[in-house]
Scaffold this motif. Structure first.
Motif, PDB file in Angstrom:
ATOM      1  N   CYS A   2     135.191 101.029  94.882  1.00 31.42           N
ATOM      2  CA  CYS A   2     136.340 100.332  94.302  1.00 31.42           C
ATOM      3  C   CYS A   2     137.233  99.824  95.427  1.00 31.42           C
ATOM      4  CB  CYS A   2     137.131 101.273  93.404  1.00 31.42           C
ATOM      5  SG  CYS A   2     138.588 100.480  92.706  1.00 31.42           S
ATOM      6  N   ASN A   3     137.442  98.524  95.468  1.00 31.68           N
ATOM      7  CA  ASN A   3     138.238  97.928  96.546  1.00 31.68           C
ATOM      8  C   ASN A   3     139.676  97.646  96.125  1.00 31.68           C
ATOM      9  OD1 ASN A   3     138.051  95.713  94.895  1.00 31.68           O
ATOM     10  ND2 ASN A   3     136.630  94.597  96.209  1.00 31.68           N
ATOM     11  N   GLY A   4     140.063  98.052  94.935  1.00 32.41           N
ATOM     12  CA  GLY A   4     141.410  97.790  94.457  1.00 32.41           C
ATOM     13  C   GLY A   4     141.524  96.479  93.707  1.00 32.41           C
ATOM     14  N   HIS A   5     140.426  95.731  93.640  1.00 31.17           N
ATOM     15  CA  HIS A   5     140.419  94.452  92.924  1.00 31.17           C
ATOM     16  C   HIS A   5     139.360  94.427  91.831  1.00 31.17           C
ATOM     17  CE1 HIS A   5     143.156  92.785  95.877  1.00 31.17           C
ATOM     18  NE2 HIS A   5     142.349  93.215  96.828  1.00 31.17           N
ATOM     19  N   THR A   6     138.675  95.542  91.650  1.00 29.78           N
ATOM     20  CA  THR A   6     137.625  95.599  90.633  1.00 29.78           C
ATOM     21  C   THR A   6     138.160  96.278  89.377  1.00 29.78           C
ATOM     22  OG1 THR A   6     136.819  97.639  91.660  1.00 29.78           O
ATOM     23  CG2 THR A   6     135.691  95.622  92.267  1.00 29.78           C
ATOM     24  N   ASP A   7     137.497  96.065  88.281  1.00 24.01           N
ATOM     25  CA  ASP A   7     137.900  96.615  86.991  1.00 24.01           C
ATOM     26  C   ASP A   7     137.848  98.148  87.042  1.00 24.01           C
ATOM     27  OD1 ASP A   7     138.104  97.455  84.338  1.00 24.01           O
ATOM     28  OD2 ASP A   7     136.886  95.806  83.578  1.00 24.01           O
ATOM     29  N   PRO A   8     138.998  98.828  86.828  1.00 25.97           N
ATOM     30  CA  PRO A   8     139.016 100.288  86.922  1.00 25.97           C
ATOM     31  C   PRO A   8     138.191 100.968  85.828  1.00 25.97           C
ATOM     32  CG  PRO A   8     141.133  99.483  86.137  1.00 25.97           C
ATOM     33  CD  PRO A   8     140.322  98.282  86.533  1.00 25.97           C
ATOM     34  N   VAL A   9     138.148 100.396  84.653  1.00 24.63           N
ATOM     35  CA  VAL A   9     137.357 100.979  83.564  1.00 24.63           C
ATOM     36  C   VAL A   9     135.875 100.941  83.921  1.00 24.63           C
ATOM     37  CG1 VAL A   9     136.707 100.741  81.129  1.00 24.63           C
ATOM     38  CG2 VAL A   9     139.086 100.390  81.829  1.00 24.63           C
ATOM     39  N   LYS A  10     135.444  99.815  84.445  1.00 24.56           N
ATOM     40  CA  LYS A  10     134.051  99.656  84.858  1.00 24.56           C
ATOM     41  C   LYS A  10     133.722 100.624  86.007  1.00 24.56           C
ATOM     42  CE  LYS A  10     131.025  95.742  85.797  1.00 24.56           C
ATOM     43  NZ  LYS A  10     131.027  94.301  86.070  1.00 24.56           N
ATOM     44  N   HIS A  11     134.653 100.754  86.938  1.00 26.42           N
ATOM     45  CA  HIS A  11     134.433 101.644  88.074  1.00 26.42           C
ATOM     46  C   HIS A  11     134.275 103.099  87.609  1.00 26.42           C
ATOM     47  CE1 HIS A  11     134.536 103.169  92.130  1.00 26.42           C
ATOM     48  NE2 HIS A  11     135.412 104.077  91.716  1.00 26.42           N
ATOM     49  N   VAL A  12     135.169 103.549  86.745  1.00 25.93           N
ATOM     50  CA  VAL A  12     135.099 104.933  86.247  1.00 25.93           C
ATOM     51  C   VAL A  12     133.809 105.132  85.452  1.00 25.93           C
ATOM     52  CG1 VAL A  12     136.171 106.624  84.696  1.00 25.93           C
ATOM     53  CG2 VAL A  12     137.591 105.320  86.303  1.00 25.93           C
ATOM     54  N   GLU A  58     142.920 113.148  83.571  1.00 24.81           N
ATOM     55  CA  GLU A  58     144.230 112.726  84.076  1.00 24.81           C
ATOM     56  C   GLU A  58     144.087 111.840  85.307  1.00 24.81           C
ATOM     57  OE1 GLU A  58     147.347 115.591  84.816  1.00 24.81           O
ATOM     58  OE2 GLU A  58     146.871 116.639  82.937  1.00 24.81           O
ATOM     59  N   LEU A  59     143.149 112.201  86.179  1.00 26.38           N
ATOM     60  CA  LEU A  59     142.928 111.419  87.399  1.00 26.38           C
ATOM     61  C   LEU A  59     142.481 109.999  87.041  1.00 26.38           C
ATOM     62  CD1 LEU A  59     142.668 111.192  90.503  1.00 26.38           C
ATOM     63  CD2 LEU A  59     140.323 112.035  90.243  1.00 26.38           C
ATOM     64  N   THR A  60     141.531 109.879  86.142  1.00 27.69           N
ATOM     65  CA  THR A  60     141.042 108.545  85.788  1.00 27.69           C
ATOM     66  C   THR A  60     142.090 107.756  85.007  1.00 27.69           C
ATOM     67  OG1 THR A  60     139.896 109.415  83.832  1.00 27.69           O
ATOM     68  CG2 THR A  60     138.603 109.195  85.864  1.00 27.69           C
ATOM     69  N   TRP A  61     142.918 108.439  84.230  1.00 27.55           N
ATOM     70  CA  TRP A  61     144.003 107.755  83.529  1.00 27.55           C
ATOM     71  C   TRP A  61     144.993 107.194  84.548  1.00 27.55           C
ATOM     72  CZ3 TRP A  61     149.276 108.121  83.225  1.00 27.55           C
ATOM     73  CH2 TRP A  61     149.879 107.354  82.222  1.00 27.55           C
ATOM     74  N   ALA A  62     145.379 108.005  85.541  1.00 31.11           N
ATOM     75  CA  ALA A  62     146.311 107.558  86.581  1.00 31.11           C
ATOM     76  C   ALA A  62     145.703 106.402  87.378  1.00 31.11           C
ATOM     77  CB  ALA A  62     146.662 108.716  87.508  1.00 31.11           C
ATOM     78  N   PHE A  63     144.426 106.505  87.678  1.00 28.81           N
ATOM     79  CA  PHE A  63     143.718 105.450  88.414  1.00 28.81           C
ATOM     80  C   PHE A  63     143.751 104.146  87.618  1.00 28.81           C
ATOM     81  CE2 PHE A  63     139.607 103.259  89.108  1.00 28.81           C
ATOM     82  CZ  PHE A  63     139.761 102.914  90.437  1.00 28.81           C
ATOM     83  N   GLY A  64     143.412 104.237  86.335  1.00 21.47           N
ATOM     84  CA  GLY A  64     143.417 103.054  85.471  1.00 21.47           C
ATOM     85  C   GLY A  64     144.802 102.453  85.328  1.00 21.47           C
ATOM     86  N   SER A  65     145.818 103.294  85.252  1.00 20.20           N
ATOM     87  CA  SER A  65     147.201 102.806  85.132  1.00 20.20           C
ATOM     88  C   SER A  65     147.634 102.062  86.380  1.00 20.20           C
ATOM     89  CB  SER A  65     148.153 103.975  84.896  1.00 20.20           C
ATOM     90  OG  SER A  65     147.879 104.581  83.667  1.00 20.20           O
TER      91      SER A  65
END
Length: 155
Positions: A2-12, A58-65
């Motif tokens: 994840c480079n910070g520009h990719t879809d977080p849902v897809k990454h998780v 919680e971690l993935t929620w924070a990441f997605g947010s």
């Protein structure tokens, strides 16, 4: 990664698929998650306070947010319905554009996709009749038929 520009849902989702054998081990999931992050996302991860996350959920929620602006919003069905073959456009170019849009729509709309693809071909298009004459039972059958005519068109 994840480079910070990719879809977080897809990454998780991809991360969960890779870690499926360890999904019950929350601590491991949290620790290994950082290995899937690029520099920008890693700065976010490093900025999490000690004890600020109690579970992988919680971690993935924070990441997605944090990276919500990178989320890819599914296209509405009407974006597919409004497509048509452009004048001078090849079947290959049009079908590539059509299926790209189809894949960006959430939901099971195979029957709509089959009908709208056929209707979107101009009446004067030479391969319209062979492509629309016989009913395709599913999207795969229609794509196979299109591929056959794409090869003919290219020759």
């Amino acid at each position: 990664m994840c480079n910070g520009h990719t879809d977080p849902v897809k990454h998780v989702s991809h991360f969960n698929q890779r870690m499926v054998m360890h999904s019950k081990n929350e601590a491991l999931m949290c620790k290994v998650f950082s290995s899937s992050l690029g520099p920008m996302a890693m700065r976010w991860f490093d900025g999490l306070g000690a004890g600020s996350v109690d579970s992988f959920k919680e971690l993935t929620w924070a990441f997605g947010s944090c990276f919500i602006t990178c989320s890819k919003v599914p296209q509405p069905l009407d974006s597919l319905l409004s497509m048509s073959m452009r004048e001078g456009e090849t079947l290959k170019t049009y079908s590539d554009r059509y299926w790209k849009m189809f894949n960006e729509i959430n939901g099971d709309f195979d029957d709509v996709a089959i009908r709208t693809f056929k209707v979107s071909l101009p009446a004067e298009y030479g391969f319209r009749k062979p492509l629309t004459g016989k009913t395709a039972g599913n999207v795969r059958q229609l794509m196979d038929r299109i591929n056959k005519y794409k090869r003919v068109e290219e020759d």
